[in-house]
Design a protein around this motif. Structure first.
Motif, short mmCIF file in Angstrom:
data_model
loop_
_atom_site.label_atom_id
_atom_site.label_comp_id
_atom_site.label_asym_id
_atom_site.label_seq_id
_atom_site.Cartn_x
_atom_site.Cartn_y
_atom_site.Cartn_z
N LEU A 192 157.01 112.49 35.36
CA LEU A 192 158.23 112.70 36.14
C LEU A 192 159.34 113.34 35.31
O LEU A 192 160.15 114.10 35.84
N ILE A 233 154.79 107.67 42.58
CA ILE A 233 154.58 106.55 41.65
C ILE A 233 153.44 105.67 42.14
O ILE A 233 152.55 105.31 41.36
N SER A 234 153.43 105.34 43.41
CA SER A 234 152.36 104.50 43.96
C SER A 234 151.01 105.18 43.85
O SER A 234 150.01 104.55 43.48
N TYR A 249 161.84 99.89 39.11
CA TYR A 249 161.61 101.31 38.83
C TYR A 249 162.91 102.02 38.48
O TYR A 249 162.94 102.90 37.62
N ILE A 299 153.48 107.78 33.90
CA ILE A 299 154.19 108.26 35.09
C ILE A 299 155.58 108.75 34.70
O ILE A 299 156.04 109.80 35.14
N ARG A 300 156.25 108.01 33.83
CA ARG A 300 157.59 108.40 33.38
C ARG A 300 157.55 109.77 32.70
O ARG A 300 158.39 110.63 32.96
N LEU A 307 152.89 103.08 33.76
CA LEU A 307 154.26 103.45 34.08
C LEU A 307 154.83 104.40 33.03
O LEU A 307 155.60 105.30 33.36
N LEU A 365 162.53 105.40 36.41
CA LEU A 365 161.64 106.18 37.28
C LEU A 365 162.36 106.64 38.54
O LEU A 365 161.94 107.62 39.17
N LYS A 377 149.94 105.11 40.21
CA LYS A 377 149.51 103.76 39.83
C LYS A 377 148.12 103.46 40.39
O LYS A 377 147.28 102.88 39.69
N ARG A 391 159.50 110.12 45.44
CA ARG A 391 159.18 109.67 44.07
C ARG A 391 158.37 108.37 44.10
O ARG A 391 157.42 108.21 43.35
#
Length: 123
Positions: free
Chosen positions: A65, A48-49, A20, A61-62, A58, A25, A52, A44
């Motif tokens: 964030l 993320i978890s 990550y 998510i990126r 990902l 991330l 997911k 963070r």
């Protein structure tokens, strides 16, 4: 915190934490060549978890964030729509397999030779 400490507190493997960080991330600073993370790394990683688990990629998510999608609720609404489409597709596939299992024919050739009234697959 070291990678190991972050991994232990987050419940992830150290390799996941390093990954990550490598894809941007998480941020770490190097102290004497070793990664050091701040307390916000745990928050963070929790986000993320959770993302997911909710089937965000990902890359998605990126973007969330990074602020490219500042309204994460809109991203979640869009993800729900995607999941609804996938659920409908899966339900249709389930119905098709159920129809296959309902066919009394022993072989595809037997099924193909029957009329519509005699075989459930020909309806």
């Amino acid at each position: 915190m070291t990678v190991g400490q972050v991994a232990k507190r987050s419940g992830l493997r150290a390799s996941a934490v390093r990954y990550y960080e490598s894809i941007g991330l998480l941020r770490a600073v190097r102290v004497h060549g070793r990664r050091q993370f701040t307390e916000d790394a745990i928050a963070r990683l929790t986000l993320i978890s959770a993302a997911k688990d909710a089937s965000f990629s990902l890359d998605e998510i990126r973007r969330i964030l990074a602020g490219d999608r500042p309204d994460w609720r809109q991203a979640a609404i869009a993800k729900l729509k995607e999941l609804d489409v996938a659920i409908a597709r899966t339900a249709a596939q389930h119905a098709a397999v159920s129809r296959l299992l309902g066919c009394p024919c022993q072989t595809i050739a037997e099924c193909a030779s029957k009329t519509r009234e005699l075989c459930s697959l020909n309806r």
